[in-house]
Design an enzyme around this catalytic site. Structure first.
Site, PDB file in Angstrom:
ATOM      1  N   PHE A 148       0.863  -1.178   0.000  1.00  0.00           N
ATOM      2  CA  PHE A 148       0.000   0.000   0.000  1.00  0.00           C
ATOM      3  C   PHE A 148       0.898   1.226   0.000  1.00  0.00           C
ATOM      4  O   PHE A 148       1.458   1.607   1.028  1.00  0.00           O
ATOM      5  CB  PHE A 148      -0.868  -0.058   1.263  1.00  0.00           C
ATOM      6  N   GLY A 205       1.883  12.068   5.737  1.00  0.00           N
ATOM      7  CA  GLY A 205       1.797  10.853   6.524  1.00  0.00           C
ATOM      8  C   GLY A 205       0.367  10.467   6.801  1.00  0.00           C
ATOM      9  O   GLY A 205      -0.311   9.833   6.000  1.00  0.00           O
ATOM     10  N   ILE A 211       6.984   2.030   3.517  1.00  0.00           N
ATOM     11  CA  ILE A 211       6.016   1.177   2.836  1.00  0.00           C
ATOM     12  C   ILE A 211       6.244  -0.288   3.243  1.00  0.00           C
ATOM     13  O   ILE A 211       7.268  -0.893   2.906  1.00  0.00           O
ATOM     14  CB  ILE A 211       6.103   1.338   1.310  1.00  0.00           C
ATOM     15  N   HIS A 268       8.498  -7.267  35.417  1.00  0.00           N
ATOM     16  CA  HIS A 268       9.684  -8.106  35.260  1.00  0.00           C
ATOM     17  C   HIS A 268      10.936  -7.489  35.886  1.00  0.00           C
ATOM     18  O   HIS A 268      11.947  -8.189  36.048  1.00  0.00           O
ATOM     19  CB  HIS A 268       9.953  -8.365  33.774  1.00  0.00           C
ATOM     20  N   GLU A 309      -1.499   3.379  10.161  1.00  0.00           N
ATOM     21  CA  GLU A 309      -2.954   3.395   9.983  1.00  0.00           C
ATOM     22  C   GLU A 309      -3.563   4.659  10.595  1.00  0.00           C
ATOM     23  O   GLU A 309      -4.729   4.687  10.968  1.00  0.00           O
ATOM     24  CB  GLU A 309      -3.596   2.146  10.596  1.00  0.00           C
ATOM     25  N   SER A 335      -2.431   8.369  16.715  1.00  0.00           N
ATOM     26  CA  SER A 335      -3.448   8.591  17.750  1.00  0.00           C
ATOM     27  C   SER A 335      -4.044   9.988  17.648  1.00  0.00           C
ATOM     28  O   SER A 335      -5.241  10.186  17.889  1.00  0.00           O
ATOM     29  CB  SER A 335      -2.839   8.384  19.140  1.00  0.00           C
TER      30      SER A 335
END
Length: 414
Positions: free
Chosen positions: A137, A145, A172, A355, A380, A383
Site C-alpha cells: 500500500f 503521513g 512502505i 519483570h 494506519e 493517535s
C-alpha cells in the site's frame, strides 16, 4: 452514529461467507500454528530480521495470505468480525508474522476488493490470496503521513491514455518483497469535483520503480519497510483502480478505516501476551522468599493490565460488528484503534515493570513487545489523527442532526 456508504464494501453487509462452525476450525488451526510453530521461533525471527521461509510457506498453506479476500477470488472470505478474531491470535506473537500477509488482506488488498474493476479483481486477487503476489500500500510520503490530502506524488495522463507517475513514498510495508504497489498519486489539485487523488496498480518490475534498502527500525524485526521511488513510471489506463480518477482518496480512507479495527485487535492480542508473561513471571519469580505476585503493588499492575485487555477486546469486537452491519465505518474504527493501541503501550510498560531488570533484557518477550507495540500508535493513522476523526465526526453528526451544518468538509466529500 455516521452511516456507511452502502455502495462501498457492500460485500460485508451480507452474511459471512464462512459459517460459525467452519470459522471455529479456522481459528483453532491458526491458534495452534501461532502457539506451537511461531512463538518458539520468535527469537530466530528477531535475530535474523526475517520470517523463516518454512513459516511463510505454512502461512500460505493455511490460507493466511487471503483470509479476508472473498472466496470467489480464492480467499477464505472472512468478514471483519471474523478477521479480528484471527488478529487477536496474530498479536500473541512476533508482529512480523502478521505483517508478512497483512497488506494482502488489509490496506492493499481491500482497495481492490472494494474499488477495483472486474478485470482488475480477476487479474490480481487470486494470486494475492494465494500469496503468489505480495501487494504493498504505497500511500505515505515524507510530507504526507497521516493526512493523504497532502500527497505530492503526481500522475499525469498521456495522449494515448497511459499515465506517468513521479514521486516518492516512505515506510512502505513489504516494499522490498512486493510484486504490486497499490500507489496513490495526485492527478490535479483538490477542487469542488473532488480531492484529485487517484490510485494505480503498479507492478514492482515496471521501469522506473526503485525500492530502497529496508529500514532499520526500533522494533518489529522481520517486518520490512522501505522507501519506494517512482521515476517517470508509465502504466496503462487499465492500471487506474476503478477506472475513476477521483477514487483514490475514498479508497484510502475506507481501506485505512477497516484496517484500524484489525490493528486494534492486533494490539489486544499483544497486550494479552504481555499480561500472560507478566502473570507467569509474578507467580514464579521470588523476592525475600515469596513470589512477587503476592505483593499488592504488583497485583495492582496486573489488575490494570487485565482491565485494559478485557476492555479492548470488547471494544474491538463491537467496532467490527458495527463495520460488518454498516452502522458505523468511520468513528468506531478510530475509537477502537485509539484506545487499543494506547492501551497496549501502557500494558507493555507495566509488563517490563513487573519483570524488573529482567524485562529490560533482549531475550525476554516483554522487552520485544515493548518495542514492537510503539509503532501501532503511528501507522494506519496516528493517535492524534484518530482523535480528530472521532471529535470532528461527533460534532458533524450533531450539526447534521440539528440542521446547523451549512458547509462540507474534506471528509464529507470523501
Amino acid at each position: 452514529m455516521p452511516q456507511a456508504n452502502p455502495e462501498v464494501g457492500s460485500a460485508e453487509l451480507v452474511s459471512a461467507e464462512v459459517s460459525d462452525e467452519d470459522f471455529a476450525h479456522i481459528k483453532a488451526a491458526v491458534h495452534e500454528f501461532i502457539r506451537t510453530r511461531v512463538v518458539p521461533r520468535e527469537r530466530e525471527i528477531a535475530d535474523g530480521d526475517a520470517v523463516p521461509e518454512d513459516l511463510r510457506q505454512a502461512a500460505k498453506d493455511i490460507g493466511l495470505f487471503g483470509f479476508a479476500i472473498p472466496q470467489q477470488w480464492g480467499g477464505l472470505g472472512l468478514n471483519l468480525a471474523q478477521d479480528v478474531e484471527l488478529a487477536l491470535e496474530f498479536g500473541y506473537t512476533s508482529l512480523a508474522l502478521r505483517s508478512m500477509f497483512g497488506t494482502n488482506n488489509g490496506i492493499a488488498g481491500q482497495v481492490l476488493v472494494g474499488f477495483g474493476t472486474p478485470e482488475q479483481k480477476q487479474r490480481w486477487l487470486a494470486p494475492i490470496a494465494a500469496g503468489e503476489v505480495v501487494a504493498s500500500f504505497a500511500l505515505t510520503e515524507p510530507g504526507a503521513g497521516s493526512d493523504p490530502a497532502g500527497l505530492r506524488t503526481r500522475a499525469v495522463e498521456q495522449e494515448n491514455g497511459d499515465w506517468v507517475i513521479d514521486g516518492s513514498k516512505c515506510f512502505i510495508t513489504n516494499a522490498p518483497l512486493a510484486d504490486l504497489f497499490v500507489t496513490f498519486a495526485r492527478v490535479r489539485p483538490a477542487d469542488d469535483d473532488g480531492p484529485g487523488i487517484a490510485v494505480f496498480l503498479v507492478p514492482a518490475g515496471t521501469p522506473g520503480v526503485r525500492v530502497a534498502d529496508h529500514d532499520r527500525k526500533m522494533g518489529q524485526e522481520g517486518s520490512w519497510t522501505a522507501d519506494v521511488h517512482f521515476d517517470n513510471v508509465r502504466v496503462p489506463a487499465s492500471a487506474l483502480v476503478g477506472g475513476q480518477v477521483d477514487l483514490g482518496y475514498r479508497a484510502a480512507m475506507t481501506s485505512l478505516a477497516r484496517g484500524r479495527v484489525h490493528i486494534a485487535a492486533l494490539a489486544v492480542g499483544t497486550a494479552q501476551r504481555a499480561l500472560d508473561e507478566s502473570v507467569q513471571y509474578a507467580a514464579t519469580a521470588t523476592q525475600g522468599g515469596a513470589p512477587i505476585g503476592r505483593f499488592q503493588l504488583v497485583q495492582a499492575m496486573l489488575a490494570d493490565m487485565a482491565t485494559g485487555v478485557m476492555a479492548g477486546r470488547a471494544l474491538v469486537r463491537d467496532a467490527a460488528a458495527q463495520w460488518v452491519s454498516g452502522r458505523d465505518r468511520r468513528i468506531a474504527p478510530s475509537v477502537a484503534k485509539l484506545f487499543c493501541t494506547e492501551m497496549v503501550g501502557e500494558v507493555a510498560d507495566k509488563a517490563v515493570q513487573v519483570h524488573g531488570g529482567s524485562g529490560y533484557m533482549r531475550d525476554v518477550p516483554v522487552e520485544r513487545i515493548y518495542r514492537d507495540v510503539r509503532l501501532l500508535r503511528l501507522y494506519e493513522g496516528t493517535s492524534e489523527i484518530q482523535r480528530l476523526i472521532i471529535g470532528g465526526g461527533l460534532v458533524r453528526q450533531a450539526e447534521r442532526d440539528s440542521g446547523a451544518g451549512t458547509g462540507t468538509t474534506k471528509e464529507d466529500r470523501s
